[in-house]
Design a protein around this motif. Structure first.
Motif, PDB file in Angstrom:
ATOM      1  N   ALA A   1     -17.502   2.840 -23.811  1.00  0.00           N
ATOM      2  CA  ALA A   1     -16.312   3.497 -23.244  1.00  0.00           C
ATOM      3  C   ALA A   1     -15.196   2.515 -23.236  1.00  0.00           C
ATOM      4  O   ALA A   1     -15.320   1.235 -23.446  1.00  0.00           O
ATOM      5  N   PHE A   2     -13.945   3.032 -22.943  1.00  0.00           N
ATOM      6  CA  PHE A   2     -12.827   2.287 -23.120  1.00  0.00           C
ATOM      7  C   PHE A   2     -12.876   1.021 -22.066  1.00  0.00           C
ATOM      8  O   PHE A   2     -11.925  -0.075 -22.133  1.00  0.00           O
ATOM      9  N   LYS A   3     -13.578   1.266 -21.005  1.00  0.00           N
ATOM     10  CA  LYS A   3     -13.266   0.170 -19.936  1.00  0.00           C
ATOM     11  C   LYS A   3     -13.971  -1.154 -20.331  1.00  0.00           C
ATOM     12  O   LYS A   3     -13.765  -2.037 -19.701  1.00  0.00           O
ATOM     13  N   ASP A   4     -14.687  -1.183 -21.485  1.00  0.00           N
ATOM     14  CA  ASP A   4     -15.362  -2.506 -22.007  1.00  0.00           C
ATOM     15  C   ASP A   4     -14.093  -3.394 -22.336  1.00  0.00           C
ATOM     16  O   ASP A   4     -14.351  -4.684 -22.145  1.00  0.00           O
TER      17      ASP A   4
ATOM     18  N   GLY B   1     -21.196   4.902 -11.976  1.00  0.00           N
ATOM     19  CA  GLY B   1     -21.772   5.012 -13.235  1.00  0.00           C
ATOM     20  C   GLY B   1     -20.987   4.091 -14.358  1.00  0.00           C
ATOM     21  O   GLY B   1     -21.780   2.848 -14.419  1.00  0.00           O
ATOM     22  N   ASP B   2     -19.869   4.390 -14.699  1.00  0.00           N
ATOM     23  CA  ASP B   2     -19.507   3.673 -15.927  1.00  0.00           C
ATOM     24  C   ASP B   2     -18.765   2.381 -15.588  1.00  0.00           C
ATOM     25  O   ASP B   2     -18.694   1.418 -16.605  1.00  0.00           O
ATOM     26  N   THR B   3     -18.110   2.059 -14.333  1.00  0.00           N
ATOM     27  CA  THR B   3     -17.588   0.819 -14.064  1.00  0.00           C
ATOM     28  C   THR B   3     -18.381  -0.343 -14.068  1.00  0.00           C
ATOM     29  O   THR B   3     -18.498  -1.345 -14.743  1.00  0.00           O
TER      30      THR B   3
ATOM     31  N   VAL C   1      -3.324  10.711 -22.962  1.00  0.00           N
ATOM     32  CA  VAL C   1      -4.205   9.816 -22.326  1.00  0.00           C
ATOM     33  C   VAL C   1      -5.010  10.614 -21.313  1.00  0.00           C
ATOM     34  O   VAL C   1      -4.312  10.900 -20.172  1.00  0.00           O
ATOM     35  N   PRO C   2      -6.140  10.918 -21.313  1.00  0.00           N
ATOM     36  CA  PRO C   2      -7.000  11.459 -20.373  1.00  0.00           C
ATOM     37  C   PRO C   2      -7.148  10.480 -19.216  1.00  0.00           C
ATOM     38  O   PRO C   2      -7.675   9.436 -19.453  1.00  0.00           O
ATOM     39  N   SER C   3      -6.407  11.026 -18.003  1.00  0.00           N
ATOM     40  CA  SER C   3      -6.479  10.107 -16.896  1.00  0.00           C
ATOM     41  C   SER C   3      -7.274  10.391 -15.524  1.00  0.00           C
ATOM     42  O   SER C   3      -7.467  11.705 -15.050  1.00  0.00           O
ATOM     43  N   GLY C   4      -7.521   9.214 -14.822  1.00  0.00           N
ATOM     44  CA  GLY C   4      -8.317   9.613 -13.571  1.00  0.00           C
ATOM     45  C   GLY C   4      -7.553   8.673 -12.538  1.00  0.00           C
ATOM     46  O   GLY C   4      -6.825   9.222 -11.732  1.00  0.00           O
ATOM     47  N   ASN C   5      -7.791   7.471 -12.714  1.00  0.00           N
ATOM     48  CA  ASN C   5      -6.888   6.185 -11.766  1.00  0.00           C
ATOM     49  C   ASN C   5      -5.679   5.837 -12.367  1.00  0.00           C
ATOM     50  O   ASN C   5      -4.901   5.126 -12.199  1.00  0.00           O
ATOM     51  N   PHE C   6      -5.342   6.490 -13.590  1.00  0.00           N
ATOM     52  CA  PHE C   6      -4.209   6.136 -14.390  1.00  0.00           C
ATOM     53  C   PHE C   6      -3.937   4.538 -14.940  1.00  0.00           C
ATOM     54  O   PHE C   6      -2.808   4.200 -14.975  1.00  0.00           O
ATOM     55  N   GLY C   7      -4.981   3.948 -15.022  1.00  0.00           N
ATOM     56  CA  GLY C   7      -5.036   2.785 -15.348  1.00  0.00           C
ATOM     57  C   GLY C   7      -4.697   2.529 -16.881  1.00  0.00           C
ATOM     58  O   GLY C   7      -3.937   1.844 -17.552  1.00  0.00           O
ATOM     59  N   ASN C   8      -5.406   3.372 -17.727  1.00  0.00           N
ATOM     60  CA  ASN C   8      -5.372   3.581 -19.260  1.00  0.00           C
ATOM     61  C   ASN C   8      -3.719   3.855 -19.520  1.00  0.00           C
ATOM     62  O   ASN C   8      -3.407   3.115 -20.441  1.00  0.00           O
ATOM     63  N   ILE C   9      -3.306   4.872 -18.882  1.00  0.00           N
ATOM     64  CA  ILE C   9      -2.046   5.244 -19.487  1.00  0.00           C
ATOM     65  C   ILE C   9      -0.931   4.114 -18.684  1.00  0.00           C
ATOM     66  O   ILE C   9       0.148   3.911 -19.387  1.00  0.00           O
TER      67      ILE C   9
ATOM     68  N   ASN D   1     -16.198  13.667 -15.515  1.00  0.00           N
ATOM     69  CA  ASN D   1     -16.407  13.060 -14.215  1.00  0.00           C
ATOM     70  C   ASN D   1     -15.828  11.719 -13.750  1.00  0.00           C
ATOM     71  O   ASN D   1     -15.711  11.321 -12.454  1.00  0.00           O
ATOM     72  N   ALA D   2     -15.463  10.976 -15.093  1.00  0.00           N
ATOM     73  CA  ALA D   2     -14.965   9.902 -14.681  1.00  0.00           C
ATOM     74  C   ALA D   2     -13.412   9.733 -14.625  1.00  0.00           C
ATOM     75  O   ALA D   2     -12.832   8.777 -14.116  1.00  0.00           O
ATOM     76  N   MET D   3     -13.020  11.252 -14.443  1.00  0.00           N
ATOM     77  CA  MET D   3     -11.457  11.374 -14.122  1.00  0.00           C
ATOM     78  C   MET D   3     -11.453  12.067 -13.005  1.00  0.00           C
ATOM     79  O   MET D   3     -10.501  12.763 -12.647  1.00  0.00           O
ATOM     80  N   ASP D   4     -12.610  12.197 -12.090  1.00  0.00           N
ATOM     81  CA  ASP D   4     -12.533  13.061 -10.707  1.00  0.00           C
ATOM     82  C   ASP D   4     -12.225  12.025  -9.787  1.00  0.00           C
ATOM     83  O   ASP D   4     -12.730  11.375  -9.045  1.00  0.00           O
TER      84      ASP D   4
ATOM     85  N   PRO E   1     -16.181  15.007 -23.109  1.00  0.00           N
ATOM     86  CA  PRO E   1     -15.207  15.765 -22.045  1.00  0.00           C
ATOM     87  C   PRO E   1     -14.001  15.324 -21.916  1.00  0.00           C
ATOM     88  O   PRO E   1     -12.995  16.020 -21.699  1.00  0.00           O
ATOM     89  N   HIS E   2     -13.936  13.915 -21.761  1.00  0.00           N
ATOM     90  CA  HIS E   2     -12.786  13.419 -21.356  1.00  0.00           C
ATOM     91  C   HIS E   2     -11.715  13.251 -22.551  1.00  0.00           C
ATOM     92  O   HIS E   2     -10.557  13.716 -22.535  1.00  0.00           O
ATOM     93  N   GLY E   3     -12.243  12.943 -23.823  1.00  0.00           N
ATOM     94  CA  GLY E   3     -11.347  13.064 -24.924  1.00  0.00           C
ATOM     95  C   GLY E   3     -11.058  14.500 -25.167  1.00  0.00           C
ATOM     96  O   GLY E   3      -9.597  14.684 -25.665  1.00  0.00           O
TER      97      GLY E   3
ATOM     98  N   GLU F   1      -9.793   8.713 -27.185  1.00  0.00           N
ATOM     99  CA  GLU F   1     -11.067   9.283 -26.942  1.00  0.00           C
ATOM    100  C   GLU F   1     -11.444   8.153 -26.182  1.00  0.00           C
ATOM    101  O   GLU F   1     -11.927   6.799 -26.721  1.00  0.00           O
ATOM    102  N   THR F   2     -11.982   8.425 -24.989  1.00  0.00           N
ATOM    103  CA  THR F   2     -12.231   7.094 -24.010  1.00  0.00           C
ATOM    104  C   THR F   2     -13.720   6.967 -24.060  1.00  0.00           C
ATOM    105  O   THR F   2     -14.015   5.821 -23.556  1.00  0.00           O
ATOM    106  N   ALA F   3     -14.785   7.850 -24.250  1.00  0.00           N
ATOM    107  CA  ALA F   3     -15.991   7.522 -24.428  1.00  0.00           C
ATOM    108  C   ALA F   3     -16.890   8.166 -25.852  1.00  0.00           C
ATOM    109  O   ALA F   3     -16.131   9.138 -26.029  1.00  0.00           O
ATOM    110  N   HIS F   4     -17.728   7.554 -25.909  1.00  0.00           N
ATOM    111  CA  HIS F   4     -18.650   8.214 -26.919  1.00  0.00           C
ATOM    112  C   HIS F   4     -19.233   9.161 -26.537  1.00  0.00           C
ATOM    113  O   HIS F   4     -19.612   9.469 -25.445  1.00  0.00           O
TER     114      HIS F   4
HETATM  115  C1  LIG Z   1     -12.301   5.615 -16.441  1.00  0.00           C
HETATM  116  C2  LIG Z   1     -12.462   6.628 -17.507  1.00  0.00           C
HETATM  117  C3  LIG Z   1     -11.286   7.490 -17.637  1.00  0.00           C
HETATM  118  C4  LIG Z   1     -10.271   7.585 -16.834  1.00  0.00           C
HETATM  119  O1  LIG Z   1      -9.186   6.181 -17.005  1.00  0.00           O
HETATM  120  P1  LIG Z   1      -8.073   5.876 -16.010  1.00  0.00           P
HETATM  121  O2  LIG Z   1      -7.909   4.574 -16.228  1.00  0.00           O
HETATM  122  O3  LIG Z   1      -8.899   5.825 -14.474  1.00  0.00           O
HETATM  123  O4  LIG Z   1      -7.167   6.757 -15.749  1.00  0.00           O
HETATM  124  C5  LIG Z   1     -11.249   8.399 -18.583  1.00  0.00           C
HETATM  125  N1  LIG Z   1     -12.541   8.772 -19.461  1.00  0.00           N
HETATM  126  C6  LIG Z   1     -13.511   7.863 -19.358  1.00  0.00           C
HETATM  127  C7  LIG Z   1     -14.306   7.970 -20.178  1.00  0.00           C
HETATM  128  C8  LIG Z   1     -13.634   6.782 -18.348  1.00  0.00           C
HETATM  129  O5  LIG Z   1     -14.764   5.954 -18.241  1.00  0.00           O
END
Ligand SMILES: *Cc1c(COP(=O)(O)O)cnc(C)c1O
Length: 434
Positions: free
Chosen positions: A105-108, A137-139, A246-254, A300-303, A355-357, A381-384
């Protein structure tokens, strides 16, 4: 470089303080005091530069005065150990695959850069740095794998027992070395509460050098700008303006993308795309920001009901709503729409979205339909997809293969420490084991 708090521009600290504190004492987010534009010769060379060379130039532009060049080079080289390919999915529409790292996942990217930077700071102090991280989970998996084996650091992952998927759990409970997983008899909120209480506890603060690794840390943000430059360089020759979705949750990626743009990358527009947790798309339409409790979805990583990086977005656009809504277009999608997009793209392009991508793809599709500009669109595409195997298998009605990187974790055996959800138990554990 100095970093200021988004709550108080006069509160300024150095990089070491910003990274080891995470959140500013006044609860603001740290931002670089100025964002230098990269020079023309960087942009001229960009198309032929390697990913690691780009990352180094970008990192140096921001923190070159704070970390010696040879150290920064080492940190960047350690972060960029895998590619981020840009793959054509449809006409003028590309996926930027950010899932080729160890936890897929992109958090790497953020976790690896942060761990190396903290490891560097740890070398010049006697005390071990203890990283507490609560995860749903992911973090936890990205942070644990990022810090694995980093000298002078110790990671304690707290996770809710029985509430993370098998694959996720294996990614942070099988590592050993400087990584410990505490399996909390409670919810994710309990885990977060324990971490917050630990940071406020005088006995622990006196005795240990505690820090967190959550997504508001500036050290996780900086590396998230690298891949916008790299992706831009892959499509630059097409000669069209470039839009990132950018698929976003906490909006760090964007926010990483906005940082890249502030450094001079000519990004035409951003698409901020969410599941039904649409606080930011709603803000872009109405100018009213209304956080609310999050709803559970298949992405759910964007909930996220109160996106933590929102103050940084406002800062980067000078608190100018007109500028912000001109640059960033917001869209939100339901689970049904997400599943339909996954099926459509599988059938039409043979490409399997997670689902995020899929939400990133949908936002981009909608943008492309509405704009008259002839652009190249890239969605992140943020996760496999195998990370969300249950949803993907059920949606596409065929099982997705688990890549070797994930398989490896599944074969290892879980080691966790059972933990009650009350603070005295957690505190006693830390005092007895650190
Ligand atoms: C964390 C995460 C996101 C959301 O990223 P933000 O930086 O929080 O907007 C999107 N997709 C995946 C797979 C994530 O793990």
């Amino acid at each position: 470089m100095k970093f200021y708090s988004t709550n108080n521009k006069a509160l300024q600290v150095d990089l070491r303080t910003a990274v080891t504190q995470g959140l500013a004492p006044d609860n603001g987010l740290y931002m670089p005091e100025r964002i230098p534009t990269l020079p023309p010769d960087f942009f001229a060379a960009l198309p032929s530069m390697s990913f690691a060379d780009i990352a180094f130039a970008v990192a140096q532009n921001l923190v070159g005065d704070d970390v010696p060049a040879d150290e920064l080079r080492r940190i960047v080289d350690h972060t960029i150990q895998f590619d981020a390919p840009v793959v054509e999915v449809d006409d003028h529409l590309y996926a930027l695959e950010l899932f080729h790292g160890p936890t897929l996942a992109f958090k790497d990217f953020g976790a690896r850069f942060m761990s190396q930077l903290l490891g560097y700071f740890a070398r010049s102090q006697k005390q071990e740095i203890v990283i507490l991280v609560a995860t749903s989970g992911d973090t936890g998996s990205a942070v644990a794998n990022g810090f694995l084996g980093v000298q002078g650091t110790r990671v304690i992952v707290l996770y809710p027992s029985g509430k993370v998927s098998d694959i996720q759990e294996k990614q942070f409970t099988t590592l050993g070395q400087n990584i410990t997983a505490l399996e909390v008899d409670g919810t994710f909120d309990d885990c977060q509460r324990l971490v917050k209480q630990a940071f406020l506890d005088e006995d622990l603060k006196k005795k240990y050098f505690l820090t967190s690794a959550n997504s508001i840390n500036i050290a996780r943000l900086i590396p998230q700008s690298f891949y916008y430059f790299y992706a831009y360089a892959r499509v630059q020759h097409l000669g069209r303006p470039v839009v990132f979705s950018v698929p976003s949750g906490n909006f760090g990626n964007i926010t990483g993308g906005l940082l890249a743009r502030a450094m001079g990358l000519p990004i035409h527009a951003f698409v901020a795309t969410t599941n039904v947790n649409d606080v930011v798309p709603a803000y872009l339409k109405t100018q009213v920001f209304t956080p609310r409790p999050s709803q559970q979805t298949i992405s759910n990583a964007m909930d996220v009901g109160n996106p933590s990086n929102f103050p940084r977005i406002l800062e980067l656009l000078g608190h100018d709503y007109q500028a912000l809504s001109a640059l960033i277009k917001g869209y939100a999608f339901t689970d049904d729409e997400t599943r339909a997009a996954m099926r459509l793209v599988k059938a039409s392009a043979g490409y399997v979205l997670d689902p995020h991508g899929a939400i990133g793809y949908l936002g981009l599709q909608h943008y492309l339909h509405e704009t008259t500009d002839e652009v190249t669109g890239i969605f992140l595409e943020t996760a496999h997809p195998a990370k969300f195997k249950e949803v993907v298998d059920e949606t596409l009605e065929e099982p997705i293969a688990i890549p070797p990187a994930l398989q490896k974790f599944l074969q290892l055996s879980k080691r966790s420490v059972p933990m009650k959800s009350d603070f005295p138990s957690f505190k006693a554990y830390l005092q007895g084991n650190l």
